[in-house]
Design a protein around this motif. Structure first.
Motif, PDB file in Angstrom:
ATOM      1  N   ALA A 632       0.842  -1.200   0.000  1.00 48.27           N
ATOM      2  CA  ALA A 632       0.000   0.000   0.000  1.00 48.27           C
ATOM      3  C   ALA A 632       0.875   1.248   0.000  1.00 48.27           C
ATOM      4  O   ALA A 632       1.862   1.331   0.748  1.00 48.27           O
ATOM      5  CB  ALA A 632      -0.921   0.003   1.209  1.00 48.27           C
ATOM      6  N   PRO A 633       0.562   2.257  -0.828  1.00 45.80           N
ATOM      7  CA  PRO A 633       1.373   3.483  -0.865  1.00 45.80           C
ATOM      8  C   PRO A 633       1.414   4.161   0.508  1.00 45.80           C
ATOM      9  O   PRO A 633       0.400   4.246   1.208  1.00 45.80           O
ATOM     10  CB  PRO A 633       0.644   4.359  -1.889  1.00 45.80           C
ATOM     11  N   ARG A 634       2.569   4.649   0.870  1.00 43.97           N
ATOM     12  CA  ARG A 634       2.736   5.329   2.157  1.00 43.97           C
ATOM     13  C   ARG A 634       1.796   6.524   2.271  1.00 43.97           C
ATOM     14  O   ARG A 634       1.288   6.843   3.350  1.00 43.97           O
ATOM     15  CB  ARG A 634       4.187   5.771   2.324  1.00 43.97           C
ATOM     16  N   LEU A 635       1.537   7.193   1.131  1.00 43.73           N
ATOM     17  CA  LEU A 635       0.655   8.359   1.141  1.00 43.73           C
ATOM     18  C   LEU A 635      -0.719   8.007   1.701  1.00 43.73           C
ATOM     19  O   LEU A 635      -1.308   8.782   2.470  1.00 43.73           O
ATOM     20  CB  LEU A 635       0.520   8.919  -0.281  1.00 43.73           C
ATOM     21  N   LEU A 636      -1.257   6.847   1.314  1.00 43.61           N
ATOM     22  CA  LEU A 636      -2.589   6.454   1.777  1.00 43.61           C
ATOM     23  C   LEU A 636      -2.580   6.146   3.267  1.00 43.61           C
ATOM     24  O   LEU A 636      -3.539   6.473   3.985  1.00 43.61           O
ATOM     25  CB  LEU A 636      -3.082   5.248   0.979  1.00 43.61           C
TER      26      LEU A 636
END
Length: 693
Positions: A632-636
């Motif tokens: 999962a992208p760190r941004l999310l």
């Protein structure tokens, strides 16, 4: 009043607010008191001022119509598929079968015949409507002396004139018939000076069945408690690797040994409360000195890894098949109840099948009649199934395909087939399979005993032919975003997240869905302005966290309206928090959510209407119970943490899914909002326990 209705004072006038009917002569055979009846009809309809008039003609009991021969015999090709009578106010469902039934028989989200979700109701073709309209019926008031007979299409017109049809006084609610002695006197009574009352509320309306907030909150917490308990039980995981350890399997044995730490790490990332026990059964063939080697269940990953490191890929004899019977015999003898594990899985990796021509087509088999010790492979696999063990088979060659196919034919697709030819993908396939097994256990633990098992939803990848699909008028309700983040903190007014803008629009909706989730299906839609959209309908009627009760009596779609409006509210809250999150960042990637409106109409099943996502790979990165995809992208993840901190721990936006945009950000849809107040934000809100996870 005189200017509005014209000088005649009689006849039918349809421009203004009053609809007046002139009195028709009636024979004595229709009533014993024609003069009184005529007088009453005159008073009630012709000369009274607007505050002294009004009788509501009650709807006829269409379900009790008496058809005249030969129309008393229902044509099976035209009968309602629910009540089996002539369809009353007929509609055609937008299901794959296009079934026709009475509008009053539409009581759920699913077609009663094929159990498929439908999106809209349409009128039958004109020849069918004409045929049904020509059916001859008696007046429902025949038992009271009315002798009228005629086409069914003329019944409403007749009832407006029938002296025996029941009317309701708009002032006091008294019900009388024009043939009753007190009808004329009541029109001129003191009751007429009272203001006209509203029509009585429908006892079937949603407000009549809503439980108190306290009761709903208690029930909701009980539901959440059961779900959380089911997840924690499912995350108690016993996994046994059954591996062919003959000479041709050295690379895959090394893969299990070297990748087991990565597998465990990935599982812990996905399953917050995982308690894992590992076992290993390595097997060869009857001619080998070490035919079967077993490591019982252990919590120690190091112990498991050291045991597998000691396995040697040797032996196997001069034929293809191996001692699969002996391996599964040892697997059945393991203590599967250890750790009180609810999720139990065998991961079987092999390149050759069991002995016996029933299970293999190998040119050489030392035991073509099956196991030389008399073991029955089907019985062993059935025993594992009875122990609630889920069976995942990793195929390395095509030689094993026949074995799993034969066993699945006998045991109802019990074994899940996976491709493990690529050694580099073993860990990824195993991890995904184990998470899927946990999800399957959750579904089993949370399912209602005796609940209906629905058939698979029929999906269509075909682009809709919009020329052949009628546009329907709908009411669009969209929840406005809050003005300030303080509206999302504890103690704020809950109504601030439920402010609704409403407008009329038109939309065309495809009959068949193109995709589905756990609870909803998605259909292509076309707005009136020509823009592409997606309509999302529930598969069945939601009951706010309780068991589904599709097909309940009452208004067919009223119970879903609030659920759809809640989803619109959730999207609005997530969208506001995404913009607040983006404002804290200096350029770079951003997050946005699709706005979701509730759409419904006379012939449109309530749904959520959203803009279509742009082309791209659709992915789901988290759920509402604490599971995250390892990549999962760190941004999310940062966004989810931001929503919790910005609202003082009161809310958290989760269940993040969508596509990457051309600008490098994310466009997401269908989020969930976790909240300390479990009575808000719908069935996806699993409350503080889910926030903690």
């Amino acid at each position: 009043f005189a200017q509005e209705i014209g000088p005649a004072g009689r006849g039918t006038h349809q421009r203004g607010p009053f609809r007046l009917q002139s009195c028709m002569p009636m024979s004595r055979s229709a009533t014993a008191e024609p003069e009184n009846v005529a007088s009453a009809m005159e008073v009630a309809s012709a000369g009274a001022p607007p505050t002294r008039s009004p009788w509501r003609i009650l709807a006829p009991p269409v379900q009790d119509l008496d058809y005249l021969p030969p129309d008393d015999v229902v044509d099976q090709d035209l009968q309602c598929c629910v009540c089996l009578g002539w369809p009353e106010d007929p509609v055609v469902l937008g299901c794959p079968g296009g079934h026709m039934l009475c509008r009053r028989c539409v009581t759920g989200q699913l077609c009663p015949l094929d159990r498929q979700p439908f999106a809209r109701l349409s009128a039958p073709q004109r020849p069918i409507l004409t045929l049904l309209g020509r059916l001859r019926v008696r007046c429902p008031e025949a038992v009271r002396g009315c002798q009228w007979t005629g086409p069914r299409s003329n019944l409403q017109e007749h009832r407006a004139m029938c002296p025996h049809a029941e009317h309701e006084c708009a002032h006091c609610g008294l019900r009388l018939r024009p043939s009753d002695r007190g009808f004329a006197e009541h029109v001129l009574s003191d009751c007429a000076d009272a203001p006209v009352a509203e029509a009585p509320p429908d006892p079937r309306s949603a407000s009549a069945v809503v439980r108190s907030s306290a009761e709903a909150g208690t029930a909701r917490r009980e539901v959440i408690g059961r779900v959380i308990e089911a997840y924690e039980q499912a995350e108690r995981l016993n996994v046994c690797f059954v591996v062919d350890c003959t000479g041709s399997m050295s690379r895959h044995i090394d893969a299990v040994k070297t990748q087991i730490r990565w597998i465990v790490h990935e599982l812990r990332a996905r399953l917050p409360s995982m308690q894992l026990h590992l076992a290993f059964v390595g097997y060869r063939d009857h001619c080998d000195a070490c035919r079967v080697e077993v490591l019982p269940f252990t919590r120690s990953v190091d112990e498991f890894r050291d045991f597998v490191a000691g396995m040697r890929a040797t032996g196997g004899g001069g034929d293809g098949p191996e001692d699969v019977h002996g391996a599964l015999e040892k697997a059945c003898e393991l203590d599967w109840s250890i750790n009180d594990a609810a999720t139990r899985v065998i991961v079987h990796v092999a390149d050759f099948p069991a002995h016996g021509t029933r299970y293999n087509d190998c040119p050489r088999d030392s035991y073509p009649g099956g196991d030389p010790r008399g073991l029955d492979l089907e019985v062993l696999v059935r025993q594992l199934r009875d122990l609630s063990v889920q069976y995942v088979f990793g195929h390395i060659t095509d030689h094993t395909q026949k074995m799993t196919r034969v066993l699945n034919e006998a045991l109802g697709d019990y074994i899940e087939d996976k491709d493990m030819m690529d050694v580099e993908l073993v860990a990824e396939v195993v991890t995904a399979s184990l998470q899927s097994s946990v999800a399957s256990t959750v579904s089993t633990l949370t399912s209602s005993p005796g609940a209906e098992v629905l058939p698979p939803v029929v999906l269509s990848d075909a682009a809709p032919d919009w020329e052949s699909i009628d546009a329907e008028e709908i009411v669009l309700q969209e929840v406005r975003r809050v003005a300030d983040i303080s509206s999302l903190r504890a103690g704020s007014d809950a109504s601030l997240t439920r402010q609704v803008d409403q407008r009329i629009a038109t939309v065309s909706i495809a009959d068949l869905p193109f995709a589905q989730g756990e609870s909803r299906v998605a259909r292509h839609a076309l707005r009136g302005d020509g823009s592409a959209a997606v309509a999302k309908h529930f598969k069945r009627r939601p009951e706010d966290g309780e068991e589904d009760h599709d097909g309940d009596a009452g208004l067919p779609f009223a119970s879903t309206l609030d659920a759809h409006l809640t989803l619109s509210e959730v999207s609005a809250v997530a969208g506001f928090l995404a913009e607040a999150f983006n404002a804290t960042r200096e350029g770079g990637e951003s997050i946005h959510f699709l706005a979701s409106a509730t759409a419904h109409g006379p012939n449109v099943v309530p749904c959520n209407l959203e803009d279509a996502l742009p082309a791209g790979e659709f992915r789901r990165f988290s759920n509402n119970i604490g599971w995250w995809e390892p990549d999962a992208p760190r941004l999310l993840m940062e966004f989810t943490r931001f929503t919790h901190e910005a609202t003082g721990g009161h809310l958290m936006v989760v269940d993040l899914q969508g596509v990457r945009t051309e600008e490098g950000g994310w466009l997401l849809t269908d989020p969930c909002v976790l909240c300390e107040d479990v009575s808000r934000f719908g069935g996806g809100n699993m409350g503080p326990q889910a926030i903690d996870r």
